[in-house]
Enzyme design. Structure first.
Site, short mmCIF file in Angstrom:
data_model
loop_
_atom_site.label_atom_id
_atom_site.label_comp_id
_atom_site.label_asym_id
_atom_site.label_seq_id
_atom_site.Cartn_x
_atom_site.Cartn_y
_atom_site.Cartn_z
N SER A 583 0.85 -1.20 0.00
CA SER A 583 0.00 0.00 0.00
C SER A 583 0.88 1.24 0.00
O SER A 583 2.03 1.21 0.47
CB SER A 583 -0.91 0.01 1.23
N TYR A 596 -2.37 -0.27 10.64
CA TYR A 596 -2.38 -0.63 9.22
C TYR A 596 -1.08 -0.21 8.55
O TYR A 596 -0.45 -0.99 7.81
CB TYR A 596 -3.58 0.04 8.55
#
Length: 707
Positions: A583, A596
């Site tokens: 990501s 995250y």
């Protein structure tokens, strides 16, 4: 020991019945197609791609307007079970009959194939098959040429001619083996003319020709002759009370033991058989196969080779037998033992080539085995793609059926070695191989995609499948997995897609997923680690449970999946590509997403570690960094969407526009964009020299630039 006969060749299962109502609505070409598909729907009648059907139909000549007789016959390379009307060649019968005046004898018969295009009716582009002269030479309106196991068993007996007369009571003729071609067509016609009233002709070691005045009568005649052969064989076996294949020598392994053995052995076998081009495996553990590989007569019968040319064109003349003492080994000893077996097989095949080659024979082809028999386990077939491997296995099951029936009643006889070679290295077959299109870049490769039922996972799977790969979809959502797997299999073929439920946080579940890939395809070449979640919370509200959940799925899960892929790729010894879908958050922190972001950063460093250790083995590891892939993505359908909207102080419905406008390029990022980047890293011809890299697919985010 097994002292009774097994159920013979599905004798008691009826063949498909002719549907008068359906046939009545069809024209003559339509009825030919219906008959062909009906015959091809049952592998006891003919195998995939084998057999031919034809009809002589009167049609209007587009040049003269007159009615002319046209031969409709299955074209080259077609399959009677799945073909459509465009699978038939159409040729003028008067021109085909006139070819007899050009025939210069057996030594020159191959040149007759070159005349067939000159006989084409109505500019039909479907190439005529080598069997065309066999159909045109017979005087019947409808002709079938099938390869039924029961009839080939009789055709492959030492006393085939005598037994053929006994079985069919003189209503079916018999001819000795002769390679398909113009000469065989002439001899068929002569045999038929010399014996008026025949219902068909058995070709020694080859198959059955049968005929009729109508499509229906032809079909019923063909099926009746096959049923008669089946019944006779069943009665003979019952009366003789023979031991099947000489009796049982081995007992089948327990399922768990068999699966564990295959998961360990098949990647090694697949890698050693690659010979510069990837291959795929297919496992067959059917009752017919187990009966054969567990039998006392396995070695002598397998050594005789196959009889029907359709069989050995798909399977090579002989299989390789891997003894239990070999496949029980592990690690380096297993690899060394398999290397020795394969080296011996290749040397034997090369010697066969040298013994039989002719001055104009094509060069030696891949000398590796196609059929590999494992006593107590089953049969593995190996080929350039999954469908070819599966079909080769189906053909060898036909060969097993033939050997069982022939040896039970008489003595099974394989095709003479020189005849087998002349078929395998036939110049006409070589020309057909040379006309085949170039394979897609990922043919022979296997990709395992975690999170495969999600939006990004599906897009990646579709991209891999489009380039010829087989795909194992791994996902924790069984319902979504079943749905997506079914859709992809429908679009790309059932051979290419498998689904396996996998919880990436469970070591046992991950290991089981890779074991499944090994058993289904032989191993994994491409890993796409894509399983994911997303969560958001201010640091002081980030619970240990939330932190651990992110680490468990996005860090530990990625490690477990990559480790098992690495093990399998190492065992194969043919390199591989690992792609981690991380990501933008792995490069730059986002507000209120600590757990995250930290886990995504771990994925990037993990990929670098695998790139470092994998390089000496040819295993590449790279990262694709998406950002804000909203459409089709599961993680944006839950709380994450609400949390990111809150963190950015916008309405949830404005998220896509927010992320698009935030990017430098002012473009939205879609699952297909991630799939394209992933394919780049998967494809050797595009990125063979790329490892340890990061490819951002975020429409431009200055803070996430790699440094």
């Amino acid at each position: 020991m097994n002292t009774t006969a097994a159920t013979p060749m599905s004798t008691f299962k009826p063949f498909p019945r002719w549907d008068d109502a359906r046939a009545a609505a069809l024209d003559e070409p339509g009825q030919l197609l219906y008959r062909s598909n009906l015959l091809g729907s049952d592998l006891r009648i003919t195998n995939y791609g084998g057999g031919n059907t034809s009809a002589k139909i009167w049609q209007r000549d587009p040049l003269t307007g007159e009615q002319v007789e046209v031969l409709w016959v299955k074209g080259s390379g077609g399959d009677v079970g799945s073909m459509k009307l465009d699978g038939f060649s159409t040729l003028y019968m008067d021109k085909l009959r006139a070819l007899k005046g050009l025939y210069r004898g057996l030594e020159n018969e191959d040149e007759m194939v070159g005349y067939l295009p000159h006989c084409t009716f109505n500019l039909n582009g479907r190439a005529a098959s080598i069997d065309t002269p066999l159909h045109s030479s017979l005087p019947y309106t409808h002709v079938d040429h099938m390869h039924p196991d029961a009839v080939i068993a009789i055709a492959a007996m030492a006393n085939s001619q005598v037994i053929t007369r006994q079985v069919f009571e003189g209503t079916v003729g018999w001819m000795p083996w002769l390679r398909p071609g113009y000469e065989l067509g002439q001899q068929l016609a002569a045999c038929n003319a010399a014996h008026p009233g025949l219902r068909g002709i058995v070709l020694g070691g080859h198959g059955l020709f049968s005929w009729g005045d109508t499509a229906k009568s032809c079909y019923e005649n063909t099926v009746d002759l096959i049923e008669r052969a089946q019944t006779w064989l069943a009665q003979e076996r019952a009366a003789r009370k023979v031991q099947v294949f000489g009796g049982t020598r081995f007992e089948t392994l327990a399922a768990d033991d068999s699966q564990a053995t295959l998961a360990r052995v098949l990647p090694v076998l697949r890698g050693l058989s690659a010979e510069g081009a990837p291959k795929l495996l297919h496992l067959n553990t059917s009752p017919e196969v187990l009966e054969f590989v567990n039998s006392a007569d396995l070695e002598p019968l397998a050594g005789l080779g196959t009889s029907c040319p359709d069989h050995f064109l798909r399977t090579k003349i002989r299989p390789l037998i891997v003894p239990e003492a070999v496949y029980r080994l592990t690690g380096a000893p297993l690899k060394a033992a398999l290397q020795d077996l394969l080296a011996a097989y290749r040397a034997e095949y090369a010697a066969y080539y040298e013994r039989c080659k002719r001055a104009n024979s094509p060069a030696l082809r891949d000398p590796n085995p196609v059929v590999i028999l494992l006593p107590r386990i089953g049969m593995v077939t190996i080929a350039k793609d999954k469908a070819t491997a599966r079909i080769a296995g189906e053909f060898y099951v036909n060969a097993i059926n033939v050997m069982r029936e022939a040896n039970a009643v008489d003595k099974y006889v394989g095709l003479p070695e020189q005849e087998a070679f002349d078929i395998e290295y036939w110049l006409l077959e070589e020309a057909k191989l040379q006309r085949m299109p170039r394979p897609k870049p990922l043919v022979g490769k296997v990709a395992l995609v975690t999170g495969g039922a999600g939006g990004i996972g599906q897009a990646i799977a579709k991209r891999m499948l489009a380039e010829g790969a087989c795909v194992v979809l791994a996902d924790i959502d069984q319902e979504a997995l079943d749905s997506v797997g079914a859709d992809l299999a429908k679009a790309h073929g059932r051979d290419h897609v498998r689904g396996v439920r996998c919880d990436v946080t469970s070591e046992a579940s991950v290991i089981a997923a890779f074991d499944r890939a090994a058993v289904e395809f032989g191993g994994v070449d491409i890993l796409v680690s894509n399983a994911g979640i997303a969560s958001a919370a201010p640091i002081d509200e980030t619970t240990l449970e939330l932190w651990n959940r992110n680490q468990s799925i996005l860090a530990t899960g990625y490690f477990l999946v990559a480790r098992e892929a690495f093990k399998q790729m190492k065992a194969q010894g043919t390199g591989g590509s690992m792609i981690m879908i991380a990501s933008k958050n792995g490069m730059v922190a986002s507000n209120q997403a600590t757990a995250y972001c930290a886990a995504k950063a771990a994925e990037i460093q993990l990929s670098r570690s695998f790139a470092l250790e994998g390089a000496p083995l040819g295993i590449r590891s790279n990262v694709v960094n998406p950002d804000a892939v909203i459409r089709g993505s599961k993680i944006w359908t839950g709380k994450w969407s609400e949390e990111r909207a809150a963190a950015n102080k916008i309405d949830e419905g404005d998220l896509e526009a927010f992320y698009r406008d935030r990017s430098m390029l002012k473009r939205s990022v879609f699952p297909e964009d991630i799939a394209e980047a992933t394919y780049f890293f998967a494809a050797e011809h595009l990125s063979a020299k790329s490892t340890g890299n990061i490819l951002n697919v975020d429409a431009g985010n200055l803070a996430a630039f790699t440094r």
